[in-house]
Design a protein around this motif. Structure first.
Motif, PDB file in Angstrom:
ATOM      1  N   LEU A  38       0.824  -1.209   0.000  1.00  0.00           N
ATOM      2  CA  LEU A  38       0.000   0.000   0.000  1.00  0.00           C
ATOM      3  C   LEU A  38       0.861   1.264   0.000  1.00  0.00           C
ATOM      4  O   LEU A  38       0.563   2.237  -0.697  1.00  0.00           O
ATOM      5  CB  LEU A  38      -0.930   0.005   1.217  1.00  0.00           C
ATOM      6  CG  LEU A  38      -2.063  -1.020   1.218  1.00  0.00           C
ATOM      7  CD1 LEU A  38      -2.786  -1.011   2.556  1.00  0.00           C
ATOM      8  CD2 LEU A  38      -3.047  -0.735   0.085  1.00  0.00           C
ATOM      9  N   VAL A  39       1.940   1.228   0.781  1.00  0.00           N
ATOM     10  CA  VAL A  39       2.836   2.381   0.885  1.00  0.00           C
ATOM     11  C   VAL A  39       3.530   2.651  -0.446  1.00  0.00           C
ATOM     12  O   VAL A  39       3.728   3.809  -0.848  1.00  0.00           O
ATOM     13  CB  VAL A  39       3.884   2.162   1.999  1.00  0.00           C
ATOM     14  CG1 VAL A  39       4.974   3.235   1.942  1.00  0.00           C
ATOM     15  CG2 VAL A  39       3.213   2.191   3.372  1.00  0.00           C
ATOM     16  N   LEU A  40       3.901   1.577  -1.149  1.00  0.00           N
ATOM     17  CA  LEU A  40       4.631   1.724  -2.415  1.00  0.00           C
ATOM     18  C   LEU A  40       3.733   2.174  -3.568  1.00  0.00           C
ATOM     19  O   LEU A  40       4.218   2.533  -4.631  1.00  0.00           O
ATOM     20  CB  LEU A  40       5.305   0.390  -2.783  1.00  0.00           C
ATOM     21  CG  LEU A  40       6.444  -0.046  -1.850  1.00  0.00           C
ATOM     22  CD1 LEU A  40       6.977  -1.414  -2.260  1.00  0.00           C
ATOM     23  CD2 LEU A  40       7.577   0.976  -1.873  1.00  0.00           C
ATOM     24  N   THR A  41       2.432   2.117  -3.355  1.00  0.00           N
ATOM     25  CA  THR A  41       1.501   2.608  -4.371  1.00  0.00           C
ATOM     26  C   THR A  41       0.679   3.741  -3.745  1.00  0.00           C
ATOM     27  O   THR A  41       0.968   4.218  -2.663  1.00  0.00           O
ATOM     28  CB  THR A  41       0.562   1.476  -4.849  1.00  0.00           C
ATOM     29  OG1 THR A  41      -0.094   0.895  -3.713  1.00  0.00           O
ATOM     30  CG2 THR A  41       1.335   0.399  -5.584  1.00  0.00           C
ATOM     31  N   ILE A  49     -10.597   1.500  -4.329  1.00  0.00           N
ATOM     32  CA  ILE A  49     -10.953   0.454  -5.301  1.00  0.00           C
ATOM     33  C   ILE A  49     -11.530  -0.763  -4.585  1.00  0.00           C
ATOM     34  O   ILE A  49     -12.563  -1.315  -4.987  1.00  0.00           O
ATOM     35  CB  ILE A  49      -9.710   0.036  -6.123  1.00  0.00           C
ATOM     36  CG1 ILE A  49      -9.265   1.182  -7.028  1.00  0.00           C
ATOM     37  CG2 ILE A  49     -10.022  -1.211  -6.965  1.00  0.00           C
ATOM     38  CD1 ILE A  49      -7.932   0.944  -7.704  1.00  0.00           C
ATOM     39  N   ILE A  50     -10.865  -1.158  -3.504  1.00  0.00           N
ATOM     40  CA  ILE A  50     -11.312  -2.339  -2.756  1.00  0.00           C
ATOM     41  C   ILE A  50     -12.684  -2.090  -2.125  1.00  0.00           C
ATOM     42  O   ILE A  50     -13.563  -2.951  -2.167  1.00  0.00           O
ATOM     43  CB  ILE A  50     -10.283  -2.715  -1.672  1.00  0.00           C
ATOM     44  CG1 ILE A  50      -8.984  -3.192  -2.331  1.00  0.00           C
ATOM     45  CG2 ILE A  50     -10.841  -3.805  -0.753  1.00  0.00           C
ATOM     46  CD1 ILE A  50      -7.868  -3.495  -1.347  1.00  0.00           C
ATOM     47  N   SER A  51     -12.884  -0.899  -1.554  1.00  0.00           N
ATOM     48  CA  SER A  51     -14.145  -0.583  -0.882  1.00  0.00           C
ATOM     49  C   SER A  51     -15.304  -0.421  -1.857  1.00  0.00           C
ATOM     50  O   SER A  51     -16.474  -0.487  -1.456  1.00  0.00           O
ATOM     51  CB  SER A  51     -13.998   0.688  -0.043  1.00  0.00           C
ATOM     52  OG  SER A  51     -13.651   1.799  -0.862  1.00  0.00           O
ATOM     53  N   SER A  52     -14.990  -0.216  -3.136  1.00  0.00           N
ATOM     54  CA  SER A  52     -16.050  -0.033  -4.140  1.00  0.00           C
ATOM     55  C   SER A  52     -16.606  -1.358  -4.661  1.00  0.00           C
ATOM     56  O   SER A  52     -17.591  -1.367  -5.413  1.00  0.00           O
ATOM     57  CB  SER A  52     -15.518   0.799  -5.317  1.00  0.00           C
ATOM     58  OG  SER A  52     -14.531   0.065  -6.038  1.00  0.00           O
ATOM     59  N   ILE A  53     -15.979  -2.463  -4.285  1.00  0.00           N
ATOM     60  CA  ILE A  53     -16.452  -3.782  -4.728  1.00  0.00           C
ATOM     61  C   ILE A  53     -17.805  -4.069  -4.069  1.00  0.00           C
ATOM     62  O   ILE A  53     -17.929  -3.994  -2.849  1.00  0.00           O
ATOM     63  CB  ILE A  53     -15.446  -4.887  -4.363  1.00  0.00           C
ATOM     64  CG1 ILE A  53     -14.117  -4.641  -5.093  1.00  0.00           C
ATOM     65  CG2 ILE A  53     -15.991  -6.270  -4.714  1.00  0.00           C
ATOM     66  CD1 ILE A  53     -13.023  -5.625  -4.706  1.00  0.00           C
ATOM     67  N   MET A 237     -13.145  -4.639 -11.381  1.00  0.00           N
ATOM     68  CA  MET A 237     -12.322  -3.433 -11.328  1.00  0.00           C
ATOM     69  C   MET A 237     -12.196  -2.759 -12.688  1.00  0.00           C
ATOM     70  O   MET A 237     -11.415  -1.818 -12.855  1.00  0.00           O
ATOM     71  CB  MET A 237     -10.930  -3.792 -10.777  1.00  0.00           C
ATOM     72  CG  MET A 237     -10.963  -4.237  -9.329  1.00  0.00           C
ATOM     73  SD  MET A 237      -9.319  -4.636  -8.670  1.00  0.00           S
ATOM     74  CE  MET A 237      -9.748  -5.086  -6.979  1.00  0.00           C
ATOM     75  N   GLY A 238     -12.964  -3.252 -13.673  1.00  0.00           N
ATOM     76  CA  GLY A 238     -13.008  -2.607 -14.974  1.00  0.00           C
ATOM     77  C   GLY A 238     -11.902  -2.987 -15.934  1.00  0.00           C
ATOM     78  O   GLY A 238     -11.690  -2.313 -16.951  1.00  0.00           O
ATOM     79  N   LEU A 239     -11.189  -4.081 -15.630  1.00  0.00           N
ATOM     80  CA  LEU A 239     -10.100  -4.506 -16.507  1.00  0.00           C
ATOM     81  C   LEU A 239     -10.610  -5.486 -17.560  1.00  0.00           C
ATOM     82  O   LEU A 239     -11.375  -6.406 -17.250  1.00  0.00           O
ATOM     83  CB  LEU A 239      -8.991  -5.179 -15.687  1.00  0.00           C
ATOM     84  CG  LEU A 239      -8.335  -4.313 -14.608  1.00  0.00           C
ATOM     85  CD1 LEU A 239      -7.310  -5.130 -13.833  1.00  0.00           C
ATOM     86  CD2 LEU A 239      -7.678  -3.086 -15.230  1.00  0.00           C
ATOM     87  N   ASN A 240     -10.186  -5.288 -18.783  1.00  0.00           N
ATOM     88  CA  ASN A 240     -10.578  -6.171 -19.884  1.00  0.00           C
ATOM     89  C   ASN A 240      -9.375  -7.034 -20.275  1.00  0.00           C
ATOM     90  O   ASN A 240      -8.602  -6.693 -21.158  1.00  0.00           O
ATOM     91  CB  ASN A 240     -11.072  -5.351 -21.078  1.00  0.00           C
ATOM     92  CG  ASN A 240     -11.591  -6.228 -22.204  1.00  0.00           C
ATOM     93  OD1 ASN A 240     -11.954  -7.394 -21.983  1.00  0.00           O
ATOM     94  ND2 ASN A 240     -11.619  -5.685 -23.414  1.00  0.00           N
ATOM     95  N   ILE A 241      -9.218  -8.148 -19.559  1.00  0.00           N
ATOM     96  CA  ILE A 241      -8.069  -9.033 -19.779  1.00  0.00           C
ATOM     97  C   ILE A 241      -8.547 -10.377 -20.302  1.00  0.00           C
ATOM     98  O   ILE A 241      -9.531 -10.942 -19.793  1.00  0.00           O
ATOM     99  CB  ILE A 241      -7.277  -9.239 -18.467  1.00  0.00           C
ATOM    100  CG1 ILE A 241      -6.758  -7.893 -17.959  1.00  0.00           C
ATOM    101  CG2 ILE A 241      -6.131 -10.216 -18.670  1.00  0.00           C
ATOM    102  CD1 ILE A 241      -6.027  -7.979 -16.632  1.00  0.00           C
ATOM    103  N   ASN A 242      -7.871 -10.879 -21.320  1.00  0.00           N
ATOM    104  CA  ASN A 242      -8.188 -12.181 -21.899  1.00  0.00           C
ATOM    105  C   ASN A 242      -8.247 -13.254 -20.815  1.00  0.00           C
ATOM    106  O   ASN A 242      -7.411 -13.284 -19.918  1.00  0.00           O
ATOM    107  CB  ASN A 242      -7.124 -12.529 -22.944  1.00  0.00           C
ATOM    108  CG  ASN A 242      -7.332 -13.895 -23.544  1.00  0.00           C
ATOM    109  OD1 ASN A 242      -6.905 -14.905 -22.994  1.00  0.00           O
ATOM    110  ND2 ASN A 242      -7.995 -13.924 -24.682  1.00  0.00           N
ATOM    111  N   THR A 243      -9.249 -14.137 -20.884  1.00  0.00           N
ATOM    112  CA  THR A 243      -9.453 -15.162 -19.854  1.00  0.00           C
ATOM    113  C   THR A 243      -8.229 -16.049 -19.676  1.00  0.00           C
ATOM    114  O   THR A 243      -7.782 -16.301 -18.549  1.00  0.00           O
ATOM    115  CB  THR A 243     -10.665 -16.047 -20.209  1.00  0.00           C
ATOM    116  OG1 THR A 243     -11.844 -15.232 -20.261  1.00  0.00           O
ATOM    117  CG2 THR A 243     -10.861 -17.144 -19.165  1.00  0.00           C
ATOM    118  N   VAL A 288      -2.328  -3.830  -7.389  1.00  0.00           N
ATOM    119  CA  VAL A 288      -2.178  -4.152  -5.969  1.00  0.00           C
ATOM    120  C   VAL A 288      -3.536  -4.522  -5.368  1.00  0.00           C
ATOM    121  O   VAL A 288      -3.658  -5.506  -4.629  1.00  0.00           O
ATOM    122  CB  VAL A 288      -1.558  -2.966  -5.202  1.00  0.00           C
ATOM    123  CG1 VAL A 288      -1.659  -3.199  -3.691  1.00  0.00           C
ATOM    124  CG2 VAL A 288      -0.100  -2.776  -5.599  1.00  0.00           C
ATOM    125  N   ALA A 289      -4.557  -3.747  -5.703  1.00  0.00           N
ATOM    126  CA  ALA A 289      -5.901  -4.010  -5.182  1.00  0.00           C
ATOM    127  C   ALA A 289      -6.386  -5.395  -5.611  1.00  0.00           C
ATOM    128  O   ALA A 289      -6.943  -6.151  -4.800  1.00  0.00           O
ATOM    129  CB  ALA A 289      -6.874  -2.943  -5.661  1.00  0.00           C
TER     130      ALA A 289
END
Length: 322
Positions: A38-41, A49-53, A237-243, A288-289
């Motif tokens: 968390l500190v490094l980011t 981001i985590i709390s919005s899940i 989290m809104g990422l569009n990554i190939n399965t 990180v999230a």
């Protein structure tokens, strides 16, 4: 038939104290590593981001881990059954899940606390340990094979295909041929040589022929459920990554954690997952999230379930098991 447990011995109390100590160490280690991430980011962005899940997503992820644990228990059940051990299924399930309280030990070795609860049912330590080793072998075979299949879709990691294939084949050869037994013959300590040889023979027997089918399928489904959980997380989290790419990232991260010898892969798995996500262009905070949520809803949910069952077994250990 009614099984009754023996009174707890001083050795079991010592094991329980060691278990609590190790669990505290692993939780502290995880807290420190997660704080560092968390500190490094941008920690505020990560937390947001985590709390919005959505709550329903959290419930879904936890439920998938529970189902994955059930598949792992099916594997354990068959591995004991193949040794002609018929343990009352409810008690066996509680014992198996209790082992996850110590999953954050190097190589999952702490899971062998199950032997303590199974001993009053005349289950030898060698029998429960053989089942444990068979589980680890199946985990590595499944992780290795799926990683080999999916790694070709990860930019910059295609060269690992040969490594995964060769490593998996070597593991299979060590289990299903006599090469390992020949290697064990050069050990200077005869007693240890005999113990390891007998374990090798037992594991080979448990995983040969038709017997490997159900444990292998259970292992595959359990790991794929975790991978699907990871896909749900990054999609939320809104990422569009190939399965295939997402599955490859998850499986390779787990392997990195396993071979790091860190307790439960803590730190190494999260770092590998974060690094590979960033490597394909994901924002560091989101990476990180995603890694933290993935681990919270898989590893730490399993640990929580294990602690609950450990407490339950501690309460009933002086009573009739069925």
């Amino acid at each position: 038939m009614t099984y009754r447990s023996n009174k707890p011995t001083s050795s079991s109390l010592v094991i329980s104290n060691k278990a609590i100590r190790w669990l505290a160490i692993s939780v502290g280690l995880a807290a420190g590593i997660y704080f560092l991430l968390l500190v490094l980011t941008d920690w505020e962005v990560v937390v947001r981001i985590i709390s919005s899940i959505p709550f329903i997503t959290w419930l879904t992820l936890i439920a998938m881990t529970v189902v994955a644990v059930s598949f792992r228990f099916m594997r354990w059940h068959f591995l004991l059954k193949y040794q002609k051990l018929n343990i009352p299924i409810k008690f066996n399930f509680a014992v198996y899940v209790a082992g996850f309280a110590l999953i954050t030990t190097p190589g999952h070795i702490g899971e062998n606390v199950r032997a303590l609860f199974l001993k009053p049912l005349n289950v030898k330590y060698s029998q429960s340990f053989a089942a444990f080793l068979s589980e680890r072998v199946l985990d590595l075979i499944v992780l290795g094979l799926v990683s080999a299949i999916t790694v070709i879709n990860i930019p910059g990691y295609q060269d690992l295909f040969i490594i995964f294939v060769v490593a998996t084949l070597v593991l299979i050869l060590l289990i299903y041929t006599d090469f390992a037994r020949y290697c064990l013959k050069i050990m200077p300590i005869k007693k240890l040589q005999n113990i390891l040889t007998n374990l090798h023979v037992t594991v080979k027997t448990l995983l040969q022929g038709k017997q490997i089918f159900y444990p292998f399928i259970s292992t595959l489904f359990a790991w794929l459920l975790h991978a699907v959980s990871f896909i749900i997380i990054i999609d939320t989290m809104g990422l569009n990554i190939n399965t295939s790419l997402a599955i490859g990232i998850y499986f390779i991260s787990i392997l990195v954690g396993a071979f790091s010898l860190m307790p439960g892969g803590i730190g190494a798995t999260e770092a590998a997952m974060t690094f590979m996500l960033i490597n394909i262009g994901v924002d560091p905070a989101i990476a990180v999230a995603a890694s933290l949520v993935s681990r919270m809803t898989t590893l730490w949910v399993a640990v929580a379930l294990g602690i609950i069952m450990m407490i339950k077994l501690g309460i009933i250990k002086n009573k009739s098991l069925i």
